[in-house]
Design a protein around this motif. Structure first.
Motif, PDB file in Angstrom:
ATOM      1  N   LEU A 255      -3.516   4.397   4.393  1.00 11.04           N
ATOM      2  CA  LEU A 255      -2.298   5.073   3.935  1.00 11.04           C
ATOM      3  C   LEU A 255      -2.558   5.921   2.687  1.00 11.04           C
ATOM      4  CD1 LEU A 255       0.315   2.171   4.276  1.00 11.04           C
ATOM      5  CD2 LEU A 255       0.190   4.257   5.653  1.00 11.04           C
ATOM      6  N   LEU A 256      -3.626   5.575   2.004  1.00 12.70           N
ATOM      7  CA  LEU A 256      -3.851   6.212   0.703  1.00 12.70           C
ATOM      8  C   LEU A 256      -4.549   7.555   0.848  1.00 12.70           C
ATOM      9  CD1 LEU A 256      -5.067   3.098  -1.277  1.00 12.70           C
ATOM     10  CD2 LEU A 256      -2.739   3.904  -0.887  1.00 12.70           C
ATOM     11  N   ASN A 257      -4.236   8.389  -0.092  1.00 12.35           N
ATOM     12  CA  ASN A 257      -4.784   9.730  -0.127  1.00 12.35           C
ATOM     13  C   ASN A 257      -5.888   9.748  -1.173  1.00 12.35           C
ATOM     14  OD1 ASN A 257      -5.063  12.404   0.154  1.00 12.35           O
ATOM     15  ND2 ASN A 257      -3.137  12.967  -0.840  1.00 12.35           N
TER      16      ASN A 257
ATOM     17  N   LEU B 256      -4.956   0.925 -11.406  1.00 15.47           N
ATOM     18  CA  LEU B 256      -4.793   0.741  -9.963  1.00 15.47           C
ATOM     19  C   LEU B 256      -6.112   0.955  -9.217  1.00 15.47           C
ATOM     20  CD1 LEU B 256      -3.171   0.206  -7.461  1.00 15.47           C
ATOM     21  CD2 LEU B 256      -2.370   2.568  -7.497  1.00 15.47           C
TER      22      LEU B 256
ATOM     23  N   PHE C 292       0.816  -1.206   0.000  1.00 18.20           N
ATOM     24  CA  PHE C 292       0.000   0.000   0.000  1.00 18.20           C
ATOM     25  C   PHE C 292       0.854   1.263   0.000  1.00 18.20           C
ATOM     26  CE2 PHE C 292      -3.492  -2.836   0.637  1.00 18.20           C
ATOM     27  CZ  PHE C 292      -4.567  -2.172   0.089  1.00 18.20           C
TER      28      PHE C 292
ATOM     29  N   ASP D 237      -0.142  10.434  -9.270  1.00 20.75           N
ATOM     30  CA  ASP D 237      -1.260  10.549 -10.184  1.00 20.75           C
ATOM     31  C   ASP D 237      -2.073  11.807  -9.902  1.00 20.75           C
ATOM     32  OD1 ASP D 237      -2.607   9.015 -12.302  1.00 20.75           O
ATOM     33  OD2 ASP D 237      -4.311   9.210 -10.931  1.00 20.75           O
ATOM     34  N   GLN D 238      -2.288  12.039  -8.629  1.00 20.06           N
ATOM     35  CA  GLN D 238      -3.085  13.196  -8.261  1.00 20.06           C
ATOM     36  C   GLN D 238      -2.370  14.494  -8.619  1.00 20.06           C
ATOM     37  OE1 GLN D 238      -4.668  12.652  -4.378  1.00 20.06           O
ATOM     38  NE2 GLN D 238      -5.625  14.686  -4.305  1.00 20.06           N
TER      39      GLN D 238
ATOM     40  N   GLY E 237      -3.920  -0.563   5.376  1.00 22.88           N
ATOM     41  CA  GLY E 237      -3.342  -0.266   4.063  1.00 22.88           C
ATOM     42  C   GLY E 237      -4.087   0.872   3.390  1.00 22.88           C
TER      43      GLY E 237
ATOM     44  N   ARG F 233      -2.769  15.085 -12.302  1.00 22.01           N
ATOM     45  CA  ARG F 233      -4.091  15.634 -12.627  1.00 22.01           C
ATOM     46  C   ARG F 233      -4.173  17.116 -12.279  1.00 22.01           C
ATOM     47  NH1 ARG F 233      -8.031  11.997 -14.074  1.00 22.01           N
ATOM     48  NH2 ARG F 233      -7.353   9.842 -13.796  1.00 22.01           N
ATOM     49  N   GLU F 234      -3.592  17.438 -11.136  1.00 24.23           N
ATOM     50  CA  GLU F 234      -3.560  18.827 -10.691  1.00 24.23           C
ATOM     51  C   GLU F 234      -2.828  19.679 -11.725  1.00 24.23           C
ATOM     52  OE1 GLU F 234      -4.812  21.510  -7.922  1.00 24.23           O
ATOM     53  OE2 GLU F 234      -5.194  19.351  -8.076  1.00 24.23           O
TER      54      GLU F 234
ATOM     55  N   PHE G 130       1.336   1.888  -3.492  1.00 26.19           N
ATOM     56  CA  PHE G 130       0.108   2.449  -4.058  1.00 26.19           C
ATOM     57  C   PHE G 130      -0.023   3.923  -3.716  1.00 26.19           C
ATOM     58  CE2 PHE G 130      -2.221  -1.904  -3.670  1.00 26.19           C
ATOM     59  CZ  PHE G 130      -1.452  -2.386  -4.715  1.00 26.19           C
ATOM     60  N   ARG G 131       0.334   4.228  -2.462  1.00 31.38           N
ATOM     61  CA  ARG G 131       0.203   5.620  -2.027  1.00 31.38           C
ATOM     62  C   ARG G 131       1.042   6.534  -2.906  1.00 31.38           C
ATOM     63  NH1 ARG G 131       0.926   7.746   4.142  1.00 31.38           N
ATOM     64  NH2 ARG G 131       0.647   9.961   3.745  1.00 31.38           N
TER      65      ARG G 131
ATOM     66  N   PHE H 133       2.065   5.955  -5.887  1.00 32.66           N
ATOM     67  CA  PHE H 133       1.483   6.005  -7.218  1.00 32.66           C
ATOM     68  C   PHE H 133       0.292   6.956  -7.269  1.00 32.66           C
ATOM     69  CE2 PHE H 133      -1.639   4.794 -10.292  1.00 32.66           C
ATOM     70  CZ  PHE H 133      -0.895   4.675 -11.448  1.00 32.66           C
ATOM     71  N   LEU H 134      -0.591   6.787  -6.302  1.00 34.08           N
ATOM     72  CA  LEU H 134      -1.799   7.627  -6.300  1.00 34.08           C
ATOM     73  C   LEU H 134      -1.465   9.103  -6.113  1.00 34.08           C
ATOM     74  CD1 LEU H 134      -4.411   5.540  -4.270  1.00 34.08           C
ATOM     75  CD2 LEU H 134      -4.422   6.008  -6.716  1.00 34.08           C
ATOM     76  N   ASN H 135      -0.490   9.380  -5.263  1.00 33.28           N
ATOM     77  CA  ASN H 135      -0.092  10.772  -5.045  1.00 33.28           C
ATOM     78  C   ASN H 135       0.468  11.375  -6.326  1.00 33.28           C
ATOM     79  OD1 ASN H 135      -0.977  10.667  -2.460  1.00 33.28           O
ATOM     80  ND2 ASN H 135       1.059  10.583  -1.510  1.00 33.28           N
TER      81      ASN H 135
END
Ligand SMILES: [Mn+2]
Ligand SMILES: [Mn+2]
Lengths: 295, 232, 295, 232, 232, 232, 232, 232
Positions: H187-189, H141, G11, G21-22, H184, G25-26, G14-15, G17-19
């Motif tokens: 942890l994600l945003n 994802l 995770f 990604d965000q 997990g 987008r921003e 993933f975090r 990756f998602l950050n």
């Protein structure tokens, strides 16, 4: 009055003359509608406060219940004698259905409050006629007070339902007391009322079930199974009545959905209490929950 | 004592109320539908004034249309008979559009015949209903006004077709009449409702008629004899 | 005050003590919100009437224009001095944004009325600051009047914008004059205001274009092409400004759609006037339309 | 004199306002997002109390959580710095949920440490913000109450997990505390808004905790030493 | 000239057709409304099974409900009589909900009496209508399935209320029955329509009943004598 | 045990039925899409009549358009082949708009060629389908009327473009024809549905054409030789 | 134990990756916003052609507008730089409206300057992006078509305003151009989506322009020298 | 003249492109529907683990489910074959829910077999697709995470049913596993989107499982031998 001094158009034209009259009528109607909307908002607010007050009674056994009921009664009386009396004066001589939209929201909230109060008092459902009678007033003007606050001379007559009077009453804000006093000199005491439509009544009752549900959930912790089951029965009775009504009115249908959700919540509460009680003998249950044993 | 009733009684009462209400509404609905059909028939008769030949046979057309009002009165009487005392506005939505249409029809005929604006009194007389609410079944002021607005649209159309029928003085008279009506409406304080919206459309009717007057004027087709004294 | 006499709960509990305070704060806030909503409804109604009054001026040449403008001015003044002064008293010492939703509808309608008035006067657009200044008041209580009608002693100071005062003012309905009079004894004269947010201002201007459009359509029959073209230019200027704003706010976007429709109507009116005029020589047109020739 | 401006000036001004406003909102949005991330981290730390071992290391967990509040304070200071004087409610929606979450976190820690209800004063102190609006950046009362309601849900969950961790006295104390909170909330006159809805959910939390107490009681697991004097 | 008469003649025909059509719809509407009222009466009777005493008098309640089906059959026959051949689907929306409701009622009674799933054949028999489309008035399969889904919601509610009425074996049997129904529906390839949406609610009902079984199990209330003796 | 298999068996049947049904809908969808494409092609051909030169080559354009109807007939036959007996209205929504469009096209061609109103019989003939419902695939009367209303909009546009093409007699004939159509529709008792709404647009079309006639009249462009010689 | 670290590690990845990604987008959002602002500026410049004087200074206005495209190109290059390979459609919704707007602007300028229809190639050139999808950042065909439809609305408005500015030949040329565009769109097989809906508006624009041509024709304002001399 | 042909030619190209595009979408739609059917079949097989007997035959059920993945792989390969290079996200909405469902199925089987969290690598392997975007058809994802969240709901249901089947240790292990999953996700945003909303449901699942553990604990049903021996 306001626009007459402007000479925009041919004053002699019969068309213009007629429209001046129309202008006057329309403005009078809009103004009355506006005053009713405001009164209705007041009724809503005050009724909500009565409901919250009544929700402060915990379960069916609260020792302060009488005090709360007394205060709620006073507040309901005030709504009747203050706001509804003003509404009745506005509606006197009118077809009440013409202005129904202006005050229907307040009326429904008031019915919710009154029926909730009654249920607390004796576990019965207030009927339509009783509510209607509470909103009938003899018109009897105080001598020279100008304020809108307490109206000590107003009597709530609890008379049998009367037909609506034909005679119109002047709007309140233009020295209404004088003119209505004047009326009463001619016609002696007369009775005015705010019409409680059957639909408003039943929609108010639908809302009541939401409060009954809250009361039920609050009551689980008291472990008073009888009280809870009684609430559940009451809700079922209303629910069964509603499903027998049919798809008459969109509002009823919408509220039936909410009612069904509420009933499920209460039924689940009964289930919980039952299943919880299953682990010890019945006679011990009440003691346990009232904290009388084992401490 | 009768005041204390069981929950069950209360709901039985209410269900009876609902059933009675539904039947009453059903009844009203059927009666209003019949009235609408007659109103439509009258309108179809009046449409003839837009035909080239029609404008000349105006009074014959009006007579024919008026002869239908016997039916309207009979149907209205039947409708009124079923409405409980003091509950006109309870069922207002059922006949709102019908009454607007009837006002339009009566006002249009009145204009065609006398070139004056119909009064609420005349309409009440023609329809054999009351003028004011206190007396019973009446026409709501806003519905009355909507009917007048419908008439002005029809008049703007008539101004166009009158020219086609080579009647050049009629548009002049219509212009004056609709202009006055417009002035009248401007005196009103409307809400943002259907009446306001319909009144906004009146501006375009007025504009249209003014254009006809303009067209006639610049071509010298405007009759010399002024519009001052409307024929009556 | 209302519920303190009921002894439902352990009064000594600090939690209960705290919540009594919370109850008080919440009720105070809701009551204020309610009063503001009502005042806002009044402002809406009165502003609408000013707009209707101004629409009675036909074209740009009406001879009664001055009379109408005078009456409109009086009415606008009354809205300021009566309703807005009360709103300002309610908002004194508050973060005006907290109660914005309660009075934003009335404010926008008022801005529509004021700007429409100004346009009639000199074909200019009233700016934001001017409107804001009209809603600043010195707080100066009349000696012993109880009514809410005319407040002769209120002065509209036209002062530069001041910061909002910190000191709260008591709500109007509990003998506000006395207490605010009392305040003024301590703090001399102070200035209070109703905040005009830039968004309300611009949304009011958007609504203004609807009225300008109605004025334009009404003006076609006068044949005063210059006046109509002037209105069209004014609308185009507002339109072009709005399309340059971007998709900032949902309300602006929604009103831009209406504005575009209105502009098209006015442009079509200009087109009609132009094409109509094409069939006779220019110099004859005005004469024809003013009815000076050929009759 | 400056008061008279051209239409063009007016719109240029407004466009500048919009741009400034957008940038400010953007700035606030980013700052609030950072705060939310920190708040989420604190919550994740506090989640440990639900673990079987966690409940015993309560104060260590609280200490760890509290150590993060330096970051919160720094981030809040940065946020406050950009908000214009007297415009708290203009941007209220931006931080409404964040502040509710922060209230919840502070109140939960306070409860875990002292088993008392946090005051608005303590929260202001912990977050280094003002108590009342007049003084500047503060916590709206309704947001404060929402935070407390979030805490009671967490406490109802804790009562369950305390039993799993064989800590049988804690549910008793939680029951008393949440019961009092419930009484407090009943004193309020709420509108039909999110607070009312959230308060309705509190009933179910109370019910849940009462069931735990019941379960312990009928099994004789309720500790003899009464809940009267909460440890402090 | 001949053209005028032609157009007018044609439309006079249309008028008759449309009027007849409107009367037919009116007739259907009234007949369906009556059926709905009877169906509602039956439903109201069946509600008694949710009462604590009701569950024990299940068969008496069912008998009472079934006695009303004579009326249903009469009313249905009257309805069917007015529907022109091959136009079932032209008026489908008029009776779609009615038929779903009737399926639900028959299926619910059947379950209460025999604890088996009703077949389309039984329903056709009870209602005295056709099974398959080609033979005439029938029940559309999707409407039949909707009726079954309505029944499973009612059963999940019954499982709850049975426990309150201290009937602990019924929820076990309901769980088994609804589980099978769920498996059945999972075989179907549903579009993203109302049926799919309603099926999602079934999944929720299944979970709900599983939780009731869980509650009984963990408290040792699950009857030892297993579900064996249900009629199969 | 047998119960399980039964439920499962029943649902396996249902699955087959639903899958077959879904495939049928897919098949209909594709066939209707092809028909819509052909209809669009025909419409594109007919658009040429609005061109300045087009109005003069009217019959050539119509011939070209008519030659495409072979395809339409073939595609319709294919569509009809897959629709089960008596289920026309089950899939009505799939082809409702297509049929309205086809009526419009046939009626428009008929008008351009003969200046008469098409009959339902002619349309059935051109499309090789049935006239009345009982015989099979047909055109619902309301769809037929919708098609006629689409045509009158197209005619009002043609009146405008005819003037541009300096054909000043055609608007006169169109005015007469659409006027008759309007009278026809006024005979009908329309419900408050899409047909009624579309009919309101017809009134607007009539007004538009009347204005064209007005424009020609006031400028002396109206042909002296009256409308007598139109083909009838 | 290892399980815990695994889940947590996964995770944490993933975090990140998602950050990332965000943030991407921003970044895209900000860049698109800037482009939209520039596009709005260009649109505002072009609005001048609707002014009475504007139509005569058409080429000066176009020059001024075109000078802004340097900024557009720079901003687009910056945007393209941050989009990962093959993820154009992942972020399509972010720039869909922007690109439609840009197509409209380029097409409108092209029309004003040369009175021809812009090609996708020209647009790609002006914006310095790719023509076809495989080569990278491009304009989706549906977005291109939406841009053209936006232009035709603007042209219908221009036809009106040109008349007001006494330019009577321009509406003729616009009518021809938009007519061709309409024929083009009729060739397409549009789904029932936003494009189809927008195309319906085009039909209305065409009718509007035809009415302008009609108005000019009937008043003899149609320039005698035909549309011949437009650049083709 | 050349202009006409050009516009027409251009649009003919567009027509071909749009038709091809529509066919492609149709093709994808059909292929995805088939995959959804297979996925539904697998889910139905797996439902057996909720039956009292099922939980004991866990591995047999998993085997049966896994045997269906050959079909999935074949169908996926067919799907991938038709998707143009770099247009995964153009059609993302078509298969978004399918892939979430597949992730759920693989993850659920993996958990049932090994009680570990599936990795994206394993899923890619099972489905024979790519792990990372750049290599081609992959699982986004967010879709992967949605699949995991679906699994935890299924596990919370399994915990309930395990107790019914008197397997008292499984809920303990599920509690631990879902707890880790919850940590997990914390942890994600997460943005305020569907993933965030679905994550809120996870919190509810966690609470539900904690309550099961509580129920077992308070009744002394918690297995003494701790969760140690779970396969890891
Ligand atoms: Mn309530
Ligand atoms: Mn306005």
């Amino acid at each position: 009055d306001s626009n007459t001094d402007i000479n925009l158009v041919d004053e002699s034209s019969p068309i213009i003359q007629a429209f001046k009259q129309y202008q006057n009528e329309l403005d009078t109607k809009h103004d009355k509608h506006e005053r009713l909307v405001k009164l209705s908002r007041d009724v809503t607010l005050e009724s909500k406060r009565v409901i919250f007050l009544l929700q402060r009674i915990a379960g069916g056994t609260d020792e302060n219940k009488n005090n709360v009921l007394k205060e709620a009664d006073t507040k309901l009386q005030a709504i009747q004698d203050d706001h509804f009396r003003k509404i009745a004066l506005e509606l006197d001589g009118e077809d009440p259905y013409q202005f129904l939209k202006a005050y229907t929201a307040g009326m429904q909230e008031y019915i919710e409050a009154v029926t909730f109060f009654q249920y607390h008092k004796d576990q019965s459902l207030t009927n339509h006629l009783t509510i209607q009678r509470q909103l009938q007033f003899t018109q009897n003007c105080p001598t020279d007070e100008t304020s809108n606050s307490t109206l000590p001379n107003v009597e709530n007559p609890k008379l049998p339902k009367l037909d609506i009077q034909d005679q119109p009453v002047k709007p309140l804000d233009s020295a209404s007391c004088e003119s209505s006093y004047h009326d009463s000199q001619i016609s002696a005491i007369k009775t005015i009322e705010v019409l409680v439509t059957p639909l408003d009544y039943i929609l108010g009752v639908a809302d009541l079930t939401g409060e009954i549900m809250r009361l039920a959930i609050n009551s689980v912790k008291t472990g008073n199974a009888n009280f809870l089951f009684q609430l559940c029965d009451f809700m079922r009775e209303i629910h069964n009545a509603f499903i027998s009504f049919g798809n008459i009115h969109r509002e009823i249908r919408r509220k039936l959905n909410v009612l069904q959700q509420s009933l499920k919540k209460v039924e689940t509460a009964c289930y919980t209490l039952q299943i919880r009680g299953s682990e010890i003998p019945k006679h011990m249950l009440a003691d346990v929950l009232s904290g009388k044993t084992m401490d | 004592m009768s005041q204390i009733s069981t929950t069950s009684d209360i709901f039985t009462d209410f269900r009876q109320f609902l059933n009675a209400d539904q039947e009453l509404r059903e009844d009203i609905r059927v009666k209003v539908r019949d009235l609408e059909q007659t109103a439509r028939d009258i309108l179809t008769i009046l449409q003839a004034v837009h035909q080239p030949e029609g404008i000349k046979e105006c009074s014959a057309i009006c007579e024919k249309a008026k002869s239908k009002f016997d039916i309207i009165r009979t149907q209205l009487t039947a409708l009124i008979a079923v409405i409980p005392q003091g509950q006109y506005y309870r069922f207002h939505d059922h006949w709102r559009f019908l009454l607007q249409r009837l006002v339009f029809l009566v006002a249009f005929i009145e204009y065609l015949e006398t070139e004056t604006l119909v009064t609420r009194e005349s309409i009440s007389e023609v329809l054999a209903i009351h003028v004011v609410r206190d007396d019973g079944f009446h026409i709501d002021l806003e519905d009355f006004l909507m009917g007048l607005l419908q008439m002005s649209s029809e008049l703007s159309r008539l101004a166009i077709n009158a020219v086609t029928a080579e009647d050049f003085s009629r548009p002049m008279r219509i212009a004056k009449f609709v202009g006055e009506l417009d002035s009248g409406f401007r005196l009103l304080n409307l809400k943002n409702d259907s009446l306001r919206k319909r009144f906004d459309a009146l501006k375009y009717d007025v504009k249209k008629i003014e254009e006809v007057v303009y067209d006639l004027t610049i071509r010298g087709l405007k009759p010399k004899t002024e519009v001052k004294e409307t024929k009556e």
